[in-house]
Scaffold this motif. Structure first.
Motif, short mmCIF file in Angstrom:
data_model
loop_
_atom_site.label_atom_id
_atom_site.label_comp_id
_atom_site.label_asym_id
_atom_site.label_seq_id
_atom_site.Cartn_x
_atom_site.Cartn_y
_atom_site.Cartn_z
N GLN A 180 -10.20 6.61 6.43
CA GLN A 180 -10.13 5.78 5.23
C GLN A 180 -8.69 5.39 4.92
OE1 GLN A 180 -10.95 7.64 1.40
NE2 GLN A 180 -12.06 5.83 0.72
N TYR A 181 -7.79 6.34 5.00
CA TYR A 181 -6.38 6.09 4.70
C TYR A 181 -5.79 5.07 5.67
CZ TYR A 181 -1.37 6.93 4.14
OH TYR A 181 -0.01 6.78 3.94
N PHE A 182 -5.90 5.33 6.96
CA PHE A 182 -5.33 4.41 7.95
C PHE A 182 -6.07 3.08 7.97
CE2 PHE A 182 -3.83 8.46 10.04
CZ PHE A 182 -2.48 8.21 9.85
N GLY A 183 -7.34 3.09 7.58
CA GLY A 183 -8.13 1.87 7.59
C GLY A 183 -7.62 0.82 6.62
N VAL A 184 -6.99 1.25 5.53
CA VAL A 184 -6.45 0.29 4.57
C VAL A 184 -5.34 -0.52 5.20
CG1 VAL A 184 -5.35 0.02 2.32
CG2 VAL A 184 -7.11 1.77 2.64
N PHE A 185 -4.48 0.13 5.98
CA PHE A 185 -3.42 -0.60 6.69
C PHE A 185 -4.02 -1.63 7.64
CE2 PHE A 185 -1.40 3.40 5.53
CZ PHE A 185 -0.15 3.01 5.11
N GLU A 186 -5.01 -1.20 8.41
CA GLU A 186 -5.64 -2.08 9.39
C GLU A 186 -6.28 -3.29 8.71
OE1 GLU A 186 -7.96 -1.01 13.33
OE2 GLU A 186 -9.23 -0.66 11.57
N GLN B 214 -0.23 -2.58 16.57
CA GLN B 214 -0.13 -2.00 17.90
C GLN B 214 -1.22 -0.96 18.18
OE1 GLN B 214 3.86 -0.49 17.68
NE2 GLN B 214 4.80 -2.44 18.27
N ILE B 215 -1.80 -0.40 17.13
CA ILE B 215 -2.88 0.57 17.29
C ILE B 215 -3.95 0.30 16.24
CG2 ILE B 215 -1.42 2.40 18.26
CD1 ILE B 215 -1.33 3.67 15.50
N THR B 216 -5.13 0.89 16.44
CA THR B 216 -6.20 0.77 15.47
C THR B 216 -6.16 1.95 14.51
OG1 THR B 216 -7.79 2.03 16.79
CG2 THR B 216 -7.64 -0.37 17.20
N ALA B 217 -6.89 1.84 13.42
CA ALA B 217 -6.96 2.94 12.45
C ALA B 217 -7.56 4.18 13.09
CB ALA B 217 -7.77 2.51 11.24
N GLN B 218 -8.57 3.99 13.93
CA GLN B 218 -9.19 5.13 14.61
C GLN B 218 -8.19 5.83 15.53
OE1 GLN B 218 -12.38 6.41 14.13
NE2 GLN B 218 -11.60 8.09 15.40
N SER C 239 -5.77 7.79 13.44
CA SER C 239 -6.39 9.02 12.95
C SER C 239 -6.43 10.10 14.02
CB SER C 239 -7.82 8.74 12.46
OG SER C 239 -7.81 7.84 11.38
N GLU C 240 -6.82 9.71 15.22
CA GLU C 240 -6.93 10.67 16.31
C GLU C 240 -5.57 11.23 16.71
OE1 GLU C 240 -8.98 8.44 19.28
OE2 GLU C 240 -10.95 8.62 18.30
N GLN C 241 -4.56 10.36 16.77
CA GLN C 241 -3.22 10.81 17.13
C GLN C 241 -2.65 11.73 16.05
OE1 GLN C 241 -0.41 7.84 18.61
NE2 GLN C 241 -2.12 6.52 19.21
N TYR D 270 0.86 -1.18 0.00
CA TYR D 270 0.00 0.00 0.00
C TYR D 270 0.89 1.22 0.00
CZ TYR D 270 -3.91 3.14 1.08
OH TYR D 270 -4.83 4.15 1.04
N TYR D 271 0.68 2.17 0.92
CA TYR D 271 1.50 3.38 0.91
C TYR D 271 2.58 3.36 1.98
CZ TYR D 271 -2.04 5.76 -1.99
OH TYR D 271 -2.87 6.14 -3.00
N TYR D 272 2.77 2.24 2.65
CA TYR D 272 3.68 2.23 3.80
C TYR D 272 5.08 2.70 3.43
CZ TYR D 272 6.54 0.69 7.69
OH TYR D 272 7.43 0.67 8.72
N ASN D 273 5.62 3.57 4.26
CA ASN D 273 6.99 4.06 4.10
C ASN D 273 7.17 4.93 2.85
OD1 ASN D 273 9.45 4.07 5.47
ND2 ASN D 273 10.37 2.62 4.04
N GLN D 274 6.08 5.49 2.37
CA GLN D 274 6.15 6.29 1.15
C GLN D 274 6.05 7.80 1.40
OE1 GLN D 274 6.59 4.90 -2.03
NE2 GLN D 274 7.00 3.06 -0.85
N GLY D 275 5.89 8.22 2.65
CA GLY D 275 5.82 9.65 2.92
C GLY D 275 4.41 10.19 2.87
#
Length: 454
Positions: A246-252, A431-435, A438-440, A210-215
């Motif tokens: 939506q963005y972080f949810g793809v990783f999860e 280690q964390i959820t997508a939600q 997002s909040e952090q 996906y987009y991991y480590n891509q900036g």
């Protein structure tokens, strides 16, 4: 879209594209071979009045070799001029420049990225090139005005010359997908991309990065579909943390469903280099990716790094509104630093990279579509299949269906970018959820930017 079977006749038109081709009003990899050492190019200690210029860039093995060969050519044609090339991987590049600027020892010529340009201008680290344009040292007559203006500061000065224009590109293992009856379409939505990742994993065992480590470019790309600018002055452009779900949810989802590469897959190798990208490096499908998120100017390098027999395809990054997300990027600027003791010669070198056909027959559009339309047309027959494919992709897929690039981010975004990488890594380790991510990101990102603006 394939890398092969591209009609050469389409190249000249593709190369003439500029930012003006985009409609709407919406607003790296490096080489292990050159590493971070320096070496003198074409030294001639017997020449009186010798001029030695330091040139720095980030890049891959292909870029390093072609750039050094081009500098050698300039030195041959200009006796008495020598170069000290300083190469770094993207992850180290900006830290090294920051250290050099603190010591007032910036290289004469700096390869600059669009997102950092404004910061360097406002901090007085770059030389206004306008006088060298006016006296004819630097010829910009064959550069589209829209592209040329992207190198200007708010004071109207010209601080950077675009060496190559490119666009976001999802590169994939077409051979693998064809063998398993899997097709890829342009302008996928994020849900369609997730479904494709799952299909590829189930049929082949290959995962996605996906987009991991891509900036931050990738998060910005997703947000553009929602008419959200990632960075604004003193804050993030998102109204709430939910805009990042939506963005972080793809990783999860990818980790839970098994089709996302683990964070350890990246930690165990130097993913700052094209040659070790999981698309082309390794033999274990569990640690291989069927795709990678790059830019069109990286196609030649990724093709060179691919195993023999692997045909690569190219398509757009996933987004829920391709026209809003897609853009043409004026990238790979060359600038003259304010620390340069010979800005005139430095400007001549930039002119050489911009207007010399012989130089660009060495460079071969590795940094993107040449800014000079005359040069672009002249080198078209010499381009390799990967570069030609990128040009065709820009012409046929991106240019007709894109929007204006966002303005460069304000100063002080590095902490936010580092935060994004940390959160992506924590997501990939489960280690964390997508939600929570997002909040952090919303809370801490806004705090970083507010502190810088204050």
């Amino acid at each position: 879209m394939k890398f092969k079977k591209i009609a050469a006749a389409t190249m000249a038109g593709a190369m003439a594209l500029s930012l003006a081709a985009c409609g709407g009003s919406n607003t790296a990899s490096a080489s292990t071979a050159a590493s971070t050492t320096t070496s003198e190019v074409a030294a001639d200690s017997n020449t009186s009045g010798e001029k030695k210029l330091t040139v720095t860039w980030w890049g891959n093995q292909t870029r390093n070799e072609r750039t050094i060969s081009t500098l050698n050519l300039y030195a041959e044609q200009n006796p008495g001029v020598t170069f000290d090339p300083q190469v770094a991987e993207w992850a180290d590049y900006w830290n090294k420049l920051a250290t050099a600027s603190a010591g007032k020892a910036l290289p004469d010529i700096i390869q600059m990225d669009y997102k950092y340009l404004d910061q360097y201008i406002k901090n007085g680290l770059l030389t206004d090139l306008t006088p060298y344009v006016e006296d004819g040292t630097l010829d910009v007559s064959n550069i589209d005005e829209g592209i040329l203006n992207t190198g200007k500061g708010s004071d109207g000065g010209l601080y950077a010359i675009c060496i190559g224009e490119n666009a976001p590109a999802l590169v994939y293992n077409k051979t693998l997908l064809d063998e398993n009856g899997i097709t890829v379409k342009d302008n996928m939505t994020i849900d369609e991309f997730k479904a494709l990742c799952k299909e590829v994993y189930e049929k082949t065992g290959y995962k996605s990065n996906y987009y991991y480590n891509q900036g931050e470019n990738n998060l910005e790309y997703v947000l553009r579909a929602k008419d959200i600018t990632l960075f604004e002055n003193g804050k993030l452009g998102a109204a709430s943390a939910d805009d990042f779900n939506q963005y972080f949810g793809v990783f999860e989802d990818g980790i839970k469903e098994g089709w996302m590469l683990s964070a350890s897959s990246f930690a165990e190798r130097n993913i700052g280099t094209i040659e070790q990208d999981p698309l082309v490096y390794g033999s274990d499908p569990a640690n291989r990716s069927w795709c990678t998120f790059l830019w069109t100017n990286s196609l030649s390098a990724i093709q060179a790094a691919a195993p023999e027999g692997m045909e690569l395809g190219i398509t757009t990054w996933p987004s829920d509104d391709a026209k809003k997300s897609n853009y043409l990027k004026p990238g790979q600027f060359f600038c003259v630093s304010s620390d340069s003791k010979d800005p005139v010669e430095a400007a001549k070198v930039i002119d050489f990279f911009t207007n010399s056909v012989d130089a660009n027959k060495i460079l071969l559009a590795e940094r993107g579509v040449p800014a000079s339309t005359v040069v672009a047309d002249a080198i078209a027959p010499d381009l390799d299949a990967g570069t030609q494919s990128g040009m065709t992709f820009i012409k046929n897929v991106i240019a007709p269906n894109c929007s204006q690039i966002n303005v460069a981010p304000p100063e002080g975004t590095s902490e936010v970018v580092n935060l994004l990488k940390q959160l992506e890594e924590q997501l990939c380790y489960g280690q964390i959820t997508a939600q929570e991510a997002s909040e952090q990101f919303f809370t801490q990102g806004n705090a970083f930017l507010a502190a810088k603006a204050g």
